[in-house]
Design a protein around this motif. Structure first.
Motif, PDB file in Angstrom:
ATOM      1  N   THR A  96      11.801 -11.957   1.095  1.00 48.57           N
ATOM      2  CA  THR A  96      10.650 -11.061   0.962  1.00 48.57           C
ATOM      3  C   THR A  96      10.849  -9.915   1.942  1.00 48.57           C
ATOM      4  OG1 THR A  96       9.044 -12.680   0.161  1.00 48.57           O
ATOM      5  CG2 THR A  96       8.177 -10.831   1.418  1.00 48.57           C
ATOM      6  N   VAL A  97      10.679  -8.697   1.453  1.00 45.25           N
ATOM      7  CA  VAL A  97      10.910  -7.493   2.249  1.00 45.25           C
ATOM      8  C   VAL A  97       9.619  -6.687   2.324  1.00 45.25           C
ATOM      9  CG1 VAL A  97      12.306  -5.425   2.480  1.00 45.25           C
ATOM     10  CG2 VAL A  97      13.275  -7.436   1.371  1.00 45.25           C
ATOM     11  N   ILE A  98       9.238  -6.297   3.535  1.00 47.91           N
ATOM     12  CA  ILE A  98       8.008  -5.522   3.724  1.00 47.91           C
ATOM     13  C   ILE A  98       8.289  -4.395   4.709  1.00 47.91           C
ATOM     14  CG2 ILE A  98       5.577  -5.584   4.397  1.00 47.91           C
ATOM     15  CD1 ILE A  98       5.798  -8.704   4.015  1.00 47.91           C
ATOM     16  N   GLY A  99       7.964  -3.172   4.328  1.00 53.44           N
ATOM     17  CA  GLY A  99       8.205  -2.050   5.228  1.00 53.44           C
ATOM     18  C   GLY A  99       7.025  -1.099   5.275  1.00 53.44           C
ATOM     19  N   ILE A 100       6.864  -0.446   6.418  1.00 55.51           N
ATOM     20  CA  ILE A 100       5.858   0.608   6.537  1.00 55.51           C
ATOM     21  C   ILE A 100       6.508   1.916   6.130  1.00 55.51           C
ATOM     22  CG2 ILE A 100       4.282   1.844   8.060  1.00 55.51           C
ATOM     23  CD1 ILE A 100       4.080  -0.640   9.779  1.00 55.51           C
ATOM     24  N   ASN A 101       5.911   2.574   5.167  1.00 52.01           N
ATOM     25  CA  ASN A 101       6.469   3.769   4.549  1.00 52.01           C
ATOM     26  C   ASN A 101       5.716   5.012   5.012  1.00 52.01           C
ATOM     27  OD1 ASN A 101       7.654   5.599   2.631  1.00 52.01           O
ATOM     28  ND2 ASN A 101       5.927   5.207   1.255  1.00 52.01           N
ATOM     29  N   LYS A 102       6.428   5.959   5.611  1.00 49.42           N
ATOM     30  CA  LYS A 102       5.810   7.220   6.014  1.00 49.42           C
ATOM     31  C   LYS A 102       5.845   8.259   4.901  1.00 49.42           C
ATOM     32  CE  LYS A 102       6.177   7.631  11.051  1.00 49.42           C
ATOM     33  NZ  LYS A 102       6.736   8.480  12.135  1.00 49.42           N
ATOM     34  N   GLY A 103       6.740   8.078   3.956  1.00 53.04           N
ATOM     35  CA  GLY A 103       6.918   9.071   2.903  1.00 53.04           C
ATOM     36  C   GLY A 103       8.095   9.983   3.209  1.00 53.04           C
ATOM     37  N   THR A 104       8.585  10.682   2.181  1.00 51.67           N
ATOM     38  CA  THR A 104       9.766  11.526   2.330  1.00 51.67           C
ATOM     39  C   THR A 104       9.498  13.011   2.067  1.00 51.67           C
ATOM     40  OG1 THR A 104      10.351  11.025   0.031  1.00 51.67           O
ATOM     41  CG2 THR A 104      11.356   9.660   1.746  1.00 51.67           C
ATOM     42  N   HIS A 105       8.378  13.333   1.450  1.00 49.41           N
ATOM     43  CA  HIS A 105       8.013  14.733   1.217  1.00 49.41           C
ATOM     44  C   HIS A 105       6.493  14.834   1.310  1.00 49.41           C
ATOM     45  CE1 HIS A 105       6.817  13.480  -2.848  1.00 49.41           C
ATOM     46  NE2 HIS A 105       7.982  12.861  -2.909  1.00 49.41           N
ATOM     47  N   THR A 106       5.957  16.035   1.238  1.00 49.41           N
ATOM     48  CA  THR A 106       4.541  16.262   1.549  1.00 49.41           C
ATOM     49  C   THR A 106       3.605  15.375   0.744  1.00 49.41           C
ATOM     50  OG1 THR A 106       5.026  18.567   2.120  1.00 49.41           O
ATOM     51  CG2 THR A 106       2.724  17.983   1.716  1.00 49.41           C
ATOM     52  N   GLN A 107       3.752  15.348  -0.592  1.00 49.30           N
ATOM     53  CA  GLN A 107       2.855  14.543  -1.418  1.00 49.30           C
ATOM     54  C   GLN A 107       3.010  13.057  -1.107  1.00 49.30           C
ATOM     55  OE1 GLN A 107       0.421  15.657  -3.330  1.00 49.30           O
ATOM     56  NE2 GLN A 107      -0.177  13.516  -3.724  1.00 49.30           N
ATOM     57  N   ASP A 108       4.252  12.638  -0.899  1.00 44.81           N
ATOM     58  CA  ASP A 108       4.538  11.247  -0.560  1.00 44.81           C
ATOM     59  C   ASP A 108       3.946  10.897   0.801  1.00 44.81           C
ATOM     60  OD1 ASP A 108       5.594   8.761  -1.064  1.00 44.81           O
ATOM     61  OD2 ASP A 108       7.609   9.240  -0.346  1.00 44.81           O
ATOM     62  N   ASN A 109       4.054  11.833   1.768  1.00 46.30           N
ATOM     63  CA  ASN A 109       3.468  11.629   3.093  1.00 46.30           C
ATOM     64  C   ASN A 109       1.967  11.399   2.998  1.00 46.30           C
ATOM     65  OD1 ASN A 109       5.559  14.244   4.446  1.00 46.30           O
ATOM     66  ND2 ASN A 109       5.961  12.062   4.434  1.00 46.30           N
ATOM     67  N   ILE A 110       1.324  12.204   2.186  1.00 45.32           N
ATOM     68  CA  ILE A 110      -0.138  12.113   2.032  1.00 45.32           C
ATOM     69  C   ILE A 110      -0.527  10.784   1.391  1.00 45.32           C
ATOM     70  CG2 ILE A 110      -2.144  13.097   0.845  1.00 45.32           C
ATOM     71  CD1 ILE A 110      -0.718  15.856   1.182  1.00 45.32           C
ATOM     72  N   GLU A 111       0.195  10.401   0.319  1.00 44.35           N
ATOM     73  CA  GLU A 111      -0.112   9.136  -0.365  1.00 44.35           C
ATOM     74  C   GLU A 111       0.105   7.937   0.554  1.00 44.35           C
ATOM     75  OE1 GLU A 111       2.142   8.902  -3.937  1.00 44.35           O
ATOM     76  OE2 GLU A 111       1.006  10.482  -4.968  1.00 44.35           O
ATOM     77  N   ALA A 112       1.120   8.038   1.420  1.00 46.37           N
ATOM     78  CA  ALA A 112       1.418   6.940   2.349  1.00 46.37           C
ATOM     79  C   ALA A 112       0.645   7.076   3.650  1.00 46.37           C
ATOM     80  CB  ALA A 112       2.915   6.901   2.642  1.00 46.37           C
ATOM     81  N   ASN A 113      -0.213   8.094   3.730  1.00 45.54           N
ATOM     82  CA  ASN A 113      -1.033   8.322   4.925  1.00 45.54           C
ATOM     83  C   ASN A 113      -0.165   8.435   6.179  1.00 45.54           C
ATOM     84  OD1 ASN A 113      -3.654   8.800   5.947  1.00 45.54           O
ATOM     85  ND2 ASN A 113      -3.830   6.688   6.684  1.00 45.54           N
ATOM     86  N   PHE A 114       1.036   9.003   6.011  1.00 40.10           N
ATOM     87  CA  PHE A 114       1.976   9.216   7.110  1.00 40.10           C
ATOM     88  C   PHE A 114       2.295   7.916   7.864  1.00 40.10           C
ATOM     89  CE2 PHE A 114      -0.006  13.239   6.173  1.00 40.10           C
ATOM     90  CZ  PHE A 114       1.054  14.134   6.208  1.00 40.10           C
ATOM     91  N   GLY A 115       2.282   6.812   7.114  1.00 41.38           N
ATOM     92  CA  GLY A 115       2.637   5.529   7.714  1.00 41.38           C
ATOM     93  C   GLY A 115       1.521   4.869   8.507  1.00 41.38           C
ATOM     94  N   MET A 116       0.320   5.408   8.430  1.00 35.97           N
ATOM     95  CA  MET A 116      -0.821   4.785   9.121  1.00 35.97           C
ATOM     96  C   MET A 116      -1.521   3.840   8.145  1.00 35.97           C
ATOM     97  SD  MET A 116      -2.316   7.879  11.492  1.00 35.97           S
ATOM     98  CE  MET A 116      -2.424   9.090  10.156  1.00 35.97           C
ATOM     99  N   VAL A 117      -1.373   2.555   8.378  1.00 31.90           N
ATOM    100  CA  VAL A 117      -1.772   1.525   7.423  1.00 31.90           C
ATOM    101  C   VAL A 117      -3.273   1.254   7.476  1.00 31.90           C
ATOM    102  CG1 VAL A 117      -1.306  -0.841   6.657  1.00 31.90           C
ATOM    103  CG2 VAL A 117       0.519   0.512   7.726  1.00 31.90           C
ATOM    104  N   HIS A 118      -3.881   1.084   6.293  1.00 35.90           N
ATOM    105  CA  HIS A 118      -5.281   0.674   6.166  1.00 35.90           C
ATOM    106  C   HIS A 118      -5.357  -0.864   6.183  1.00 35.90           C
ATOM    107  CE1 HIS A 118      -5.583   4.823   4.652  1.00 35.90           C
ATOM    108  NE2 HIS A 118      -6.882   4.749   4.881  1.00 35.90           N
ATOM    109  N   PRO A 119      -6.551  -1.422   6.332  1.00 30.40           N
ATOM    110  CA  PRO A 119      -6.668  -2.893   6.347  1.00 30.40           C
ATOM    111  C   PRO A 119      -6.140  -3.565   5.087  1.00 30.40           C
ATOM    112  CG  PRO A 119      -8.840  -1.839   6.345  1.00 30.40           C
ATOM    113  CD  PRO A 119      -7.838  -0.781   6.648  1.00 30.40           C
ATOM    114  N   GLU A 120      -6.308  -2.912   3.931  1.00 29.99           N
ATOM    115  CA  GLU A 120      -5.786  -3.508   2.697  1.00 29.99           C
ATOM    116  C   GLU A 120      -4.258  -3.578   2.719  1.00 29.99           C
ATOM    117  OE1 GLU A 120      -7.334   0.705   1.744  1.00 29.99           O
ATOM    118  OE2 GLU A 120      -7.963  -1.067   2.881  1.00 29.99           O
TER     119      GLU A 120
END
Length: 300
Positions: A96-120
Motif C-alpha cells: 500500500t502506497v500513500i503520499g502527500i501530493n503538492k501538485g505539479t502546476h497551478t491548477q493541480d496545486n490548487i486542487e491538492a491545496n499545496f499539500g496541506m491535508v484536510h481531515p478527510e
C-alpha cells in the motif's frame, strides 16, 4: 537543485548520447557539487525542499512501483486530492502506497491545496492503512507538506482528532511501515504519516515542528529572521540523522532515475527484513523508536 548543476548534467547526458568521453566533465561536476554542498546553510536546504521542480510524489511513485491503482475517499466526507494513495507492486511484493501530493502546476496545486491535508485526507490515509493491515501488505508513505491545513472548515471537521487517530493507530499497525520525506515535512501534518518502523529523508528535505517563518514570528518576533531561525531549529537531514529522528539519508547527487532506483532497492531489502519480524516484535520496536525521543527532549 542548483541551476548550474542541472545545466551541466543535461549537457553531459547529451554528450553521452553521442558516445563522447565525459569523464573529465563528470569529475568537475562532482567537485562542484561537493563545494556547493559544503557551503549550504539550513536556509538553503529550506529553499531546496520547497523547490517546485524537486522530487514530486506522483513521479516518485510512478518510478518505484508497478500497476499502481489509486483509491479514493474517506467513506465519511469526501476525497482529499492532497493525499495520493492506493495499492501497487514493489517488484513482486504487493504494497500500500500513500503520499502527500503538492501538485505539479497551478491548477493541480490548487486542487491538492499545496499539500496541506484536510481531515478527510488523514482519514483516507488511515482507511488505506487499515486495509493494508487486513490484507497483510507493507505500507510506504511519502511526505511533502508544509503542514496540515489550518482553516476553520478543517477544524470543524475534526482536524486535530484525525491527526491524533493516525498517530495512535499507526503505532499499532501489525505490518511493516516505512516513510520517506521528499521535501518539506511540517509539524503534525507530516508526523501523521511518519509514525513508521523506519523514516528516511532525502538529502535536501527538511523536518520541522513549524516553518522557519512561523518560528521566527513567535520566538524572534520577526518573520524576516526565518533564515536565522532555520539554523537554530536543526531541521536538515544531517541534523535529523545525528539525533536519530531519521534512519537514513537518501543522497541526491545522482539523477532522478538513479536515486529512485537506489530507493527501490533499499525498500525491497528493508521490507524483506521487517517482514520476517513477528507483529508483536514489530510493534515493540516501533514503540521503542518513538519513545526514545521523549528521553532526548528531557536530556536537552
Amino acid at each position: 537543485m542548483n541551476p548550474t548543476i542541472k545545466r551541466l548534467e543535461k549537457e553531459i547526458k547529451l554528450l553521452k548520447k553521442d558516445n563522447l568521453d565525459t569523464s573529465h566533465l563528470e569529475k568537475s561536476l562532482g567537485i562542484l557539487k561537493q563545494e556547493i554542498k559544503s557551503k549550504m546553510s539550513a536556509w538553503d536546504h529550506v529553499q531546496m525542499a520547497r523547490d517546485l521542480n524537486r522530487y514530486n510524489t506522483k513521479e516518485v511513485i510512478a518510478s518505484l512501483f508497478d500497476d499502481f491503482i489509486e483509491l479514493h475517499g474517506d467513506r465519511y466526507f469526501g476525497d482529499d486530492k492532497a493525499i495520493y494513495g492506493g495499492i501497487a507492486f514493489l517488484g513482486s511484493l504487493p504494497v500500500t502506497v500513500i503520499g502527500i501530493n503538492k501538485g505539479t502546476h497551478t491548477q493541480d496545486n490548487i486542487e491538492a491545496n499545496f499539500g496541506m491535508v484536510h481531515p478527510e485526507g488523514y482519514r483516507k490515509t488511515l482507511r488505506l492503512m487499515k486495509q493494508a493491515e487486513k490484507f497483510n501488505r507493507p505500507i510506504i508513505t511519502f511526505i511533502n507538506t508544509p503542514g496540515a491545513y489550518p482553516g476553520v472548515e478543517a477544524e470543524e471537521r475534526g482536524q486535530g482528532e484525525a491527526i491524533a487517530q493516525n498517530l495512535m493507530q499507526m503505532m499499532e499497525l501489525s505490518v511493516p511501515t516505512i516513510s520517506i520525506i521528499l521535501g518539506e515535512a511540517g509539524s503534525g501534518g507530516a508526523l501523521a504519516l511518519a509514525v513508521t518502523d523506519q523514516v528516511w529523508m532525502l538529502e535536501n528535505a527538511i523536518y520541522c515542528i513549524l516553518s522557519p517563518e512561523g518560528f521566527a514570528s513567535i520566538l524572534l518576533k520577526d518573520a524576516s529572521k526565518a533564515s536565522d531561525a532555520a539554523e537554530s531549529m536543526k531541521i536538515t537531514s544531517k541534523d535529523m540523522l545525528q539525533h536519530g529522528i531519521v534512519d537514513e539519508i537518501i543522497y541526491e547527487d545522482k539523477d532522478f532515475e538513479e536515486v529512485t532506483h537506489y530507493m527501490k532497492q533499499r525498500l525491497i531489502t528493508e521490507l524483506d527484513s521487517l517482514s520476517k519480524l513477528k507483529s508483536h516484535r514489530l510493534k515493540k520496536l516501533r514503540y521503542d523508536r518513538f519513545r526514545k525521543f521523549g528521553d532526548v527532549i528531557h536530556e536537552h
